[in-house]
Write a protein that holds these residues in place. Structure first.
Motif, PDB file in Angstrom:
ATOM      1  N   ARG A  25       0.791  -1.201  -0.124  1.00  0.00           N
ATOM      2  CA  ARG A  25      -0.046  -0.008  -0.051  1.00  0.00           C
ATOM      3  C   ARG A  25       0.902   1.247   0.054  1.00  0.00           C
ATOM      4  NH1 ARG A  25      -5.528   1.103   1.763  1.00  0.00           N
ATOM      5  NH2 ARG A  25      -5.576   3.528   2.180  1.00  0.00           N
ATOM      6  N   GLN A  26       2.015   1.224   0.872  1.00  0.00           N
ATOM      7  CA  GLN A  26       2.672   2.392   0.738  1.00  0.00           C
ATOM      8  C   GLN A  26       3.896   2.738   0.003  1.00  0.00           C
ATOM      9  OE1 GLN A  26       4.008   2.462   5.011  1.00  0.00           O
ATOM     10  NE2 GLN A  26       1.995   2.451   5.812  1.00  0.00           N
ATOM     11  N   HIS A  27       4.239   1.815  -1.041  1.00  0.00           N
ATOM     12  CA  HIS A  27       5.220   2.007  -1.852  1.00  0.00           C
ATOM     13  C   HIS A  27       5.453   3.020  -2.848  1.00  0.00           C
ATOM     14  CE1 HIS A  27       2.978  -0.178  -5.105  1.00  0.00           C
ATOM     15  NE2 HIS A  27       4.029   0.083  -5.863  1.00  0.00           N
ATOM     16  N   HIS A  28       4.378   3.629  -2.987  1.00  0.00           N
ATOM     17  CA  HIS A  28       4.460   4.878  -3.749  1.00  0.00           C
ATOM     18  C   HIS A  28       4.548   6.469  -2.858  1.00  0.00           C
ATOM     19  CE1 HIS A  28       4.680   3.688  -7.811  1.00  0.00           C
ATOM     20  NE2 HIS A  28       3.862   2.727  -7.782  1.00  0.00           N
ATOM     21  N   GLU A  29       4.318   6.053  -1.639  1.00  0.00           N
ATOM     22  CA  GLU A  29       4.518   7.362  -0.688  1.00  0.00           C
ATOM     23  C   GLU A  29       5.710   7.782  -0.967  1.00  0.00           C
ATOM     24  OE1 GLU A  29       1.941   8.356   0.863  1.00  0.00           O
ATOM     25  OE2 GLU A  29       0.654   6.733   1.323  1.00  0.00           O
ATOM     26  N   ARG A  30       5.975   9.264  -0.406  1.00  0.00           N
ATOM     27  CA  ARG A  30       7.158   9.902  -0.639  1.00  0.00           C
ATOM     28  C   ARG A  30       7.413  10.722   0.639  1.00  0.00           C
ATOM     29  NH1 ARG A  30       8.518  13.105  -5.774  1.00  0.00           N
ATOM     30  NH2 ARG A  30       7.840  11.537  -7.596  1.00  0.00           N
ATOM     31  N   PHE A  31       8.643  10.657   0.904  1.00  0.00           N
ATOM     32  CA  PHE A  31       9.354  11.055   2.153  1.00  0.00           C
ATOM     33  C   PHE A  31       8.740  12.423   2.593  1.00  0.00           C
ATOM     34  CE2 PHE A  31      12.466  12.077   5.478  1.00  0.00           C
ATOM     35  CZ  PHE A  31      12.763  10.740   6.215  1.00  0.00           C
ATOM     36  N   ASP A  32       8.605  13.167   1.673  1.00  0.00           N
ATOM     37  CA  ASP A  32       8.251  14.602   2.045  1.00  0.00           C
ATOM     38  C   ASP A  32       6.557  14.715   2.087  1.00  0.00           C
ATOM     39  OD1 ASP A  32       7.311  14.493  -0.886  1.00  0.00           O
ATOM     40  OD2 ASP A  32       8.522  16.028  -1.412  1.00  0.00           O
ATOM     41  N   GLY A  33       6.129  13.633   1.855  1.00  0.00           N
ATOM     42  CA  GLY A  33       4.492  13.649   2.093  1.00  0.00           C
ATOM     43  C   GLY A  33       3.671  13.795   0.833  1.00  0.00           C
ATOM     44  N   SER A  34       4.370  13.711  -0.412  1.00  0.00           N
ATOM     45  CA  SER A  34       3.657  14.437  -1.640  1.00  0.00           C
ATOM     46  C   SER A  34       3.355  12.957  -2.255  1.00  0.00           C
ATOM     47  CB  SER A  34       4.456  15.304  -2.376  1.00  0.00           C
ATOM     48  OG  SER A  34       5.620  14.505  -2.833  1.00  0.00           O
ATOM     49  N   GLY A  35       3.330  11.927  -1.826  1.00  0.00           N
ATOM     50  CA  GLY A  35       3.198  10.697  -2.551  1.00  0.00           C
ATOM     51  C   GLY A  35       1.603  10.156  -2.323  1.00  0.00           C
TER      52      GLY A  35
END
Length: 488
Positions: free
Chosen positions: A412-422
């Motif tokens: 579920r999270q593999h397209h999240e971005r470290f800065d929160g823009s994913g």
């Protein structure tokens, strides 16, 4: 008990003072050169040195000869102190038997220069020797009890490790560690049968010894029962053996569970004792049974894990059949992700979860229109919104499988971005699972270095520069540094 002995006991503040008092009296009466006290170990039926002067070590072999030749037993049976002079040596010993209720428990030996006339005080010296004998016998009993307690403790520790162990090598290392701390031997080893019933040496305490299973191991496995050999050279079963010439005694157990032989646990040349004891046998019997059960359980676990992996690979192939542009992508992403996790020293269970998640990270694309997946050009905003649904669809598919529940969160999270823009949840920083952050870099690195219809691939240097540029934005800074090292 004479008044003199009662006074000595009353004045002595500890065992050492009793011993010092005894030696002072003996020196006055006998004028010995050196001395030693031997107490019978009832478990091994052997006399053990419990106290001695430093010089006594030089002539211990002479005392061993007196024991083996039956001379000491003769003295003990007569209950009286005796002068003894071995025929082969120009030595003179004075031996005081230690007897409790007409039962010999040991003796004190003094090396003297000449026979002397002793006065009546010799009787009180014998009583003091008996008192010391009881003291050392008590110490021996306490040591025996503590030895049993320690062995029980180690068995409990092994039982606990068995409960949580999923790796045969680590389990066998734990068993070897237990052996080294309990039953001291010159050599010990564990041999296991492979799938072709060939016996393989898996763990050994000393590789200066044979690096393959010995004939004893084969014998135990073929006969499916333990073997204890007190004098290896006299055992006719191994008359033509190719075993090392320094073998004295051997104790070996089959590793058996549910009438299936898995291998053998074998120990050679007991240290500290002339031979293996009954306690050794009981302890090693329990240990071998626990080891066999653990090895069997790990084998079943490995088969189950293999079946799980085959299921996951079948699902991964279904993804590639749906989206031809991802062919090879899944395998590469998995390889990159595991490289990062191993470099970062993740524990095996986490690496396994990451492997499953990497193989299935795009499984949600099964729920996306083929027209979108196979579109050769750039996607519209609406089409991209559809693509963005695949992590959630993937999680919904995978979380229903119990052994993939942890992996479903990573997917579920593999397209999240470290800065929160994913996407899909806009998670930021450490709110994103660390394994997901690893998978994100692995997925992006392969996407950048693979040819696609709508973009040209980057070379390794360009891709690494892109990872560096997005450090702290798209990617976790810590994992970025690892990726630059591992992929560079």
């Amino acid at each position: 008990m004479p008044q003199e002995i009662l006074e000595i006991i009353a004045k002595a503040e500890g065992d050492q003072e009793l011993l010092d008092s005894f030696l002072k009296k003996a020196k006055d009466l006998i004028n010995y050169d050196w001395w030693g006290m031997y107490i019978l170990n009832e478990e091994t039926n052997q006399y053990e040195v419990r106290a001695k002067s430093n010089e006594a070590k030089k002539i211990e072999t002479n005392i061993d000869f007196l024991i083996e030749d039956g001379i000491i037993d003769w003295v003990l049976r007569n209950y009286k102190p005796r002068f003894i002079s071995p025929i082969t040596d120009n030595l003179l010993f004075f031996i005081i038997p230690i007897v409790i209720a007409k039962k010999p428990i040991g003796f004190v030996v003094f090396k003297i220069s000449s026979k002397q006339a002793f006065n009546k005080n010799l009787h009180s010296l014998s009583l003091q020797a008996t008192l010391l004998g009881l003291m050392f016998q008590g110490t021996m009993y306490r040591e025996s009890v503590w030895d049993k307690v320690n062995k029980l403790k180690f068995l409990m520790e092994i039982a606990q490790k068995i409960t949580f162990s999923t790796n045969v090598d680590r389990l066998l290392e734990s068993i070897m560690e237990v052996l080294n701390n309990t039953v001291r031997t010159e050599y010990s080893c564990i041999s296991l049968l492979d799938e072709n019933k060939k016996l393989i040496l898996k763990k050994s305490s000393d590789f200066k010894w044979p690096i393959k299973p010995t004939e004893v191991c084969y014998f135990v496995i073929n006969h499916a029962k333990p073997i204890h050999i007190s004098d290896f050279k006299q055992d006719i079963r191994f008359k033509n053996s190719m075993e090392p010439s320094n073998l004295r005694n051997v104790l070996s157990f089959p590793l058996e569970t549910q009438n299936t032989i898995l291998g053998a646990l074998t120990l050679y040349n007991r240290l500290g004792l002339p031979d293996f004891t009954k306690d050794d046998f009981i302890f090693l019997f329990a240990l071998s049974n626990q080891a066999a059960l653990a090895i069997k359980l790990i084998s079943l676990y490995d088969k189950l894990k293999k079946a799980y992996k085959e299921t996951v690979l079948a699902l991964a192939e279904a993804i590639e059949a749906k989206d031809p542009y991802t062919r090879g992508h899944i395998e590469r992403v998995t390889r990159y992700a595991l490289m990062l996790a191993k470099e970062m020293k993740f524990k095996p269970s986490d690496i396994e979860t990451l492997e499953f998640a990497s193989l299935l990270h795009d499984i949600g694309k099964i729920g996306i229109s083929e027209a979108i997946l196979k579109k050769p050009g750039k996607l519209t905003a609406q089409e991209f919104r559809e693509i963005m649904k695949h992590p959630v669809i993937g999680e919904q598919i995978v979380k229903k499988v119990s052994f993939l529940k942890k992996a479903s969160i990573i997917i579920r999270q593999h397209h999240e971005r470290f800065d929160g823009s994913g996407y899909p949840d806009g998670l930021k920083g450490k709110k994103i699972e660390k394994l997901s952050r690893i998978l994100a870099i692995a997925d992006a690195f392969d996407a950048m270095t693979s040819e696609r219809p709508y973009k040209k691939k980057l070379n390794i240097e360009q891709a690494l520069e892109e990872i560096k540029r997005n450090k702290g934005k798209q990617f976790d800074p810590e994992i970025c540094e690892v990726a630059l090292k591992v992929f560079g």
